[in-house]
Design an enzyme around this catalytic site. Structure first.
Site, PDB file in Angstrom:
ATOM      1  N   LYS A  11       0.836  -1.210   0.000  1.00 56.32           N
ATOM      2  CA  LYS A  11       0.000   0.000   0.000  1.00 56.32           C
ATOM      3  C   LYS A  11       0.876   1.267   0.000  1.00 56.32           C
ATOM      4  CE  LYS A  11      -3.924  -2.219   2.351  1.00 56.32           C
ATOM      5  NZ  LYS A  11      -4.905  -2.095   3.478  1.00 56.32           N
ATOM      6  N   TYR A  51     -12.316  -1.784  -3.558  1.00 59.33           N
ATOM      7  CA  TYR A  51     -12.874  -2.000  -2.222  1.00 59.33           C
ATOM      8  C   TYR A  51     -14.398  -1.835  -2.205  1.00 59.33           C
ATOM      9  CZ  TYR A  51      -8.337  -2.300   0.163  1.00 59.33           C
ATOM     10  OH  TYR A  51      -7.098  -2.710   0.613  1.00 59.33           O
ATOM     11  N   ASN A 114      -2.147   0.209   6.964  1.00 66.26           N
ATOM     12  CA  ASN A 114      -1.620  -1.059   7.480  1.00 66.26           C
ATOM     13  C   ASN A 114      -0.749  -1.810   6.469  1.00 66.26           C
ATOM     14  OD1 ASN A 114      -3.613  -1.940   5.825  1.00 66.26           O
ATOM     15  ND2 ASN A 114      -4.838  -2.940   7.396  1.00 66.26           N
ATOM     16  N   HIS A 117      -2.052  -5.495   1.596  1.00 68.15           N
ATOM     17  CA  HIS A 117      -3.344  -6.161   1.387  1.00 68.15           C
ATOM     18  C   HIS A 117      -3.121  -7.629   1.064  1.00 68.15           C
ATOM     19  CE1 HIS A 117      -7.335  -7.044  -0.271  1.00 68.15           C
ATOM     20  NE2 HIS A 117      -6.696  -7.631  -1.264  1.00 68.15           N
ATOM     21  N   GLU A 128      -9.537 -10.013  -7.803  1.00 71.25           N
ATOM     22  CA  GLU A 128      -8.585  -8.935  -7.496  1.00 71.25           C
ATOM     23  C   GLU A 128      -7.363  -8.990  -8.412  1.00 71.25           C
ATOM     24  OE1 GLU A 128      -9.794  -8.593  -2.771  1.00 71.25           O
ATOM     25  OE2 GLU A 128      -7.770  -9.239  -3.306  1.00 71.25           O
TER      26      GLU A 128
HETATM   27  P1  IDP Z   1      -8.045  -6.671   5.553  1.00 75.51           P
HETATM   28  O1  IDP Z   1      -7.249  -5.711   4.701  1.00 75.51           O
HETATM   29  O2  IDP Z   1      -7.268  -7.162   6.738  1.00 75.51           O
HETATM   30  O3  IDP Z   1      -8.668  -7.772   4.750  1.00 75.51           O
HETATM   31  P2  IDP Z   1     -10.701  -5.416   5.682  1.00 75.51           P
HETATM   32  O4  IDP Z   1     -11.650  -5.531   6.829  1.00 75.51           O
HETATM   33  O5  IDP Z   1     -11.042  -6.116   4.399  1.00 75.51           O
HETATM   34  O6  IDP Z   1      -9.250  -5.845   6.211  1.00 75.51           O
HETATM   35  O7  IDP Z   1     -10.552  -3.857   5.388  1.00 75.51           O
HETATM   36  C1  IDP Z   1      -9.890  -3.388   4.240  1.00 75.51           C
HETATM   37  C2  IDP Z   1      -8.984  -2.257   4.614  1.00 75.51           C
HETATM   38  O8  IDP Z   1      -9.780  -1.160   5.052  1.00 75.51           O
HETATM   39  C3  IDP Z   1      -8.043  -2.528   5.779  1.00 75.51           C
HETATM   40  O9  IDP Z   1      -6.872  -3.216   5.400  1.00 75.51           O
HETATM   41  C4  IDP Z   1      -7.737  -1.128   6.264  1.00 75.51           C
HETATM   42  O10 IDP Z   1      -6.758  -0.489   5.422  1.00 75.51           O
HETATM   43  C5  IDP Z   1      -9.078  -0.434   6.050  1.00 75.51           C
HETATM   44  N1  IDP Z   1      -9.899  -0.425   7.264  1.00 75.51           N
HETATM   45  C6  IDP Z   1     -10.570  -1.460   7.806  1.00 75.51           C
HETATM   46  N2  IDP Z   1     -11.232  -1.092   8.923  1.00 75.51           N
HETATM   47  C7  IDP Z   1     -10.959   0.218   9.081  1.00 75.51           C
HETATM   48  C8  IDP Z   1     -11.361   1.192  10.071  1.00 75.51           C
HETATM   49  O11 IDP Z   1     -12.111   0.903  11.015  1.00 75.51           O
HETATM   50  N3  IDP Z   1     -10.875   2.462   9.896  1.00 75.51           N
HETATM   51  C9  IDP Z   1     -10.056   2.803   8.839  1.00 75.51           C
HETATM   52  N4  IDP Z   1      -9.672   1.924   7.908  1.00 75.51           N
HETATM   53  C10 IDP Z   1     -10.110   0.651   8.022  1.00 75.51           C
END
Ligand code: IDP
Length: 143
Positions: A11, A51, A114, A117, A128
């Site tokens: 990312k 997304y 984070n 992905h 994807e």
């Molecule tokens: P993942 O990437 O671990 O699969 P997902 O729940 O699919 O997690 O969420 C996609 C992305 O959305 C996350 O990696 C993160 O960057 C972002 N995200 C998820 N939850 C939050 C939140 O509560 N606040 C801000 N960003 C979030």
């Protein structure tokens, strides 16, 4: 166990922190074979399409802003059990909850930013991968 493909994205925070090399090295050391990779920059719309499943979530706009805030590096990875193994390798979505030694535990700053992905199912992995790479850019035969 059958070989699977998964889609990862380094990312924009990973690229900004100069971690492309370090994370790619760990990906390869963990046994994933890179079948396709490139650097690209998403627009807010293309990030939103990727997304789309999160469209109704409160963080959707913030997520699209972040994912289009700089360059990112998508890759198609292949390995036995690639989907589950990559999820274990990258760690929990929230880095504060990620296991020690995972990519997110080591490098991520927050739930939103984070670092990396990983697809969450074989079906989504296919969708994807096709979002970023036409079949002609997938180098399956690397002999
Ligand atoms: P993942 O990437 O671990 O699969 P997902 O729940 O699919 O997690 O969420 C996609 C992305 O959305 C996350 O990696 C993160 O960057 C972002 N995200 C998820 N939850 C939050 C939140 O509560 N606040 C801000 N960003 C979030």
């Amino acid at each position: 166990m059958a070989k699977e493909r998964t889609l990862t994205i380094l990312k924009p925070d990973c690229v900004r922190k100069g971690l492309i090399g370090e994370v790619t090295k760990r990906i390869q050391e963990a046994g994933f074979k890179i079948l396709a990779m490139k650097m690209t920059r998403l627009t807010k719309d293309t990030a939103g399409g990727f997304y789309a499943v999160h469209k109704e979530r409160p963080f959707y706009d913030e997520l699209c802003e972040f994912m289009s805030s700089g360059a990112c590096v998508p890759m198609i990875l292949e390995k036995e059990n690639a989907i589950a193994d990559l999820r274990t390798f990258i760690g929990a979505t929230n880095p504060a909850e990620a296991d020690e030694g995972t990519i997110r535990a080591d490098f991520a700053d927050s739930l939103g930013e984070n670092i990396i992905h990983g697809s969450d199912s074989v079906e989504n992995g296919k969708i994807e991968a096709a979002y970023f790479f036409p079949e002609s850019e997938v180098v399956a035969n690397q002999a």
